[in-house]
Design a protein around this motif. Structure first.
Motif, PDB file in Angstrom:
ATOM      1  N   TRP A  73       0.823  -1.213   0.000  1.00  0.00           N
ATOM      2  CA  TRP A  73       0.000   0.000   0.000  1.00  0.00           C
ATOM      3  C   TRP A  73       0.850   1.253   0.000  1.00  0.00           C
ATOM      4  N   SER A  74       2.106   1.144   0.422  1.00  0.00           N
ATOM      5  CA  SER A  74       3.049   2.245   0.256  1.00  0.00           C
ATOM      6  C   SER A  74       3.376   2.436  -1.221  1.00  0.00           C
ATOM      7  N   THR A  76       1.466   1.551  -3.712  1.00  0.00           N
ATOM      8  CA  THR A  76       0.256   2.050  -4.364  1.00  0.00           C
ATOM      9  C   THR A  76       0.067   3.541  -4.096  1.00  0.00           C
ATOM     10  N   THR A  77       0.326   3.961  -2.869  1.00  0.00           N
ATOM     11  CA  THR A  77       0.209   5.378  -2.516  1.00  0.00           C
ATOM     12  C   THR A  77       1.173   6.222  -3.338  1.00  0.00           C
ATOM     13  N   THR A  92      -7.579  10.170  -1.476  1.00  0.00           N
ATOM     14  CA  THR A  92      -6.926   8.962  -1.979  1.00  0.00           C
ATOM     15  C   THR A  92      -5.969   8.395  -0.935  1.00  0.00           C
ATOM     16  N   GLU A  93      -5.205   9.277  -0.304  1.00  0.00           N
ATOM     17  CA  GLU A  93      -4.254   8.837   0.725  1.00  0.00           C
ATOM     18  C   GLU A  93      -4.974   8.211   1.911  1.00  0.00           C
ATOM     19  N   LYS A  95      -7.746   6.598   1.812  1.00  0.00           N
ATOM     20  CA  LYS A  95      -8.191   5.280   1.397  1.00  0.00           C
ATOM     21  C   LYS A  95      -7.041   4.278   1.461  1.00  0.00           C
ATOM     22  N   MET A  96      -5.849   4.693   1.016  1.00  0.00           N
ATOM     23  CA  MET A  96      -4.679   3.818   1.071  1.00  0.00           C
ATOM     24  C   MET A  96      -4.338   3.466   2.521  1.00  0.00           C
ATOM     25  N   LYS A  97      -4.457   4.446   3.412  1.00  0.00           N
ATOM     26  CA  LYS A  97      -4.182   4.201   4.827  1.00  0.00           C
ATOM     27  C   LYS A  97      -5.166   3.200   5.408  1.00  0.00           C
ATOM     28  N   SER A 100      -3.961  -0.179   4.279  1.00  0.00           N
ATOM     29  CA  SER A 100      -2.718  -0.513   4.972  1.00  0.00           C
ATOM     30  C   SER A 100      -2.959  -0.844   6.437  1.00  0.00           C
ATOM     31  N   GLN A 158     -10.075  -4.664  -4.472  1.00  0.00           N
ATOM     32  CA  GLN A 158      -9.575  -3.442  -5.076  1.00  0.00           C
ATOM     33  C   GLN A 158      -8.892  -3.744  -6.408  1.00  0.00           C
ATOM     34  N   TYR A 160      -6.080  -1.733  -8.452  1.00  0.00           N
ATOM     35  CA  TYR A 160      -5.112  -0.688  -8.779  1.00  0.00           C
ATOM     36  C   TYR A 160      -4.141  -1.155  -9.862  1.00  0.00           C
TER      37      TYR A 160
END
Length: 209
Positions: A73-74, A76-77, A92-93, A95-97, A100, A158, A160
């Motif tokens: 996820w890092s 992807t971010t 967006t960030e 959502k990534m958190k 993660s 998901q 991505y």
């Protein structure tokens, strides 16, 4: 002692309950629900027993736990930060958190060498094999998703890919023929899913007899 009929009825009810309970869970934590060995058993069982066209078994799975999960996820971010407008990146960030924050992620792939081999072996079905492979992979995703929820996890699906494909393959030495199709972050649920609405079944189903 229960008879065969009552045992069958009980098993059927359990299956229906599992189907109904499977939901998209976005609020998850890193708290351990079952052992890592149990997660591997659940995923291995699904990979082994989910059907595929011509028994091709072209689906591939990578399970990322702990720091490896966080690394995904890092990646992807960082990838999204390069393409999402700055004024829109905060959501967006977040959502990534949330992804993660979970315990692990299952990556779903299809081995394109297997698909291409079937196309060559059975040319009259060549156009169908990519479609059938995706259908089988979708079944595998569903089986793993439902199985993880039975173990007490919450999960979501998901997509991505293809944005992260090259970095994922480089990070975990993924064969070049494996095509990334989906990512499934999972963890202990920290909030229930929202209400789900259903369209009328008579608009979605027909029966003739």
């Amino acid at each position: 002692m229960e008879n065969a009929s009552s045992l069958q009825e009980s098993a059927t009810k359990e299956f229906y309950a599992a189907v109904e309970a499977r939901r998209s869970i976005y609020s998850i934590s890193k708290e351990q629900v079952v052992s890592d060995e149990r997660i591997q058993e659940v995923v291995s069982f699904a990979v082994k027993h989910t059907p595929s066209s011509f028994n091709s078994q072209s689906a591939r799975v990578v399970v990322l736990l702990g720091e490896k999960h966080s690394k995904l996820w890092s990646i992807t971010t960082e990838t999204l930060k390069a393409i999402v407008p700055e004024d829109q990146f905060a959501s967006t960030e977040d959502k990534m958190k949330s992804f993660s924050a979970g315990y692990g992620t299952v990556l779903f792939f299809e081995d394109q060498e297997v698909v291409a081999g079937l196309q060559q072996q059975f040319p009259s079905y060549a156009d169908n094999f990519p479609v059938w492979a995706n259908q089988s992979n979708g079944m595998l995703q569903y089986v793993i998703w439902t199985s993880l929820e039975l173990e007490g996890f919450g999960a979501s699906l998901q997509h991505y890919n293809p944005l992260i494909d090259d970095k994922v393959k480089a990070e975990w030495d993924i064969p070049s023929s494996w095509k990334l199709l989906a990512q499934m972050p999972f963890g202990k649920p920290t909030a229930p899913p929202g209400d789900k609405t259903f369209k009328p079944l008579d608009e979605r189903m027909k029966v003739y007899k």
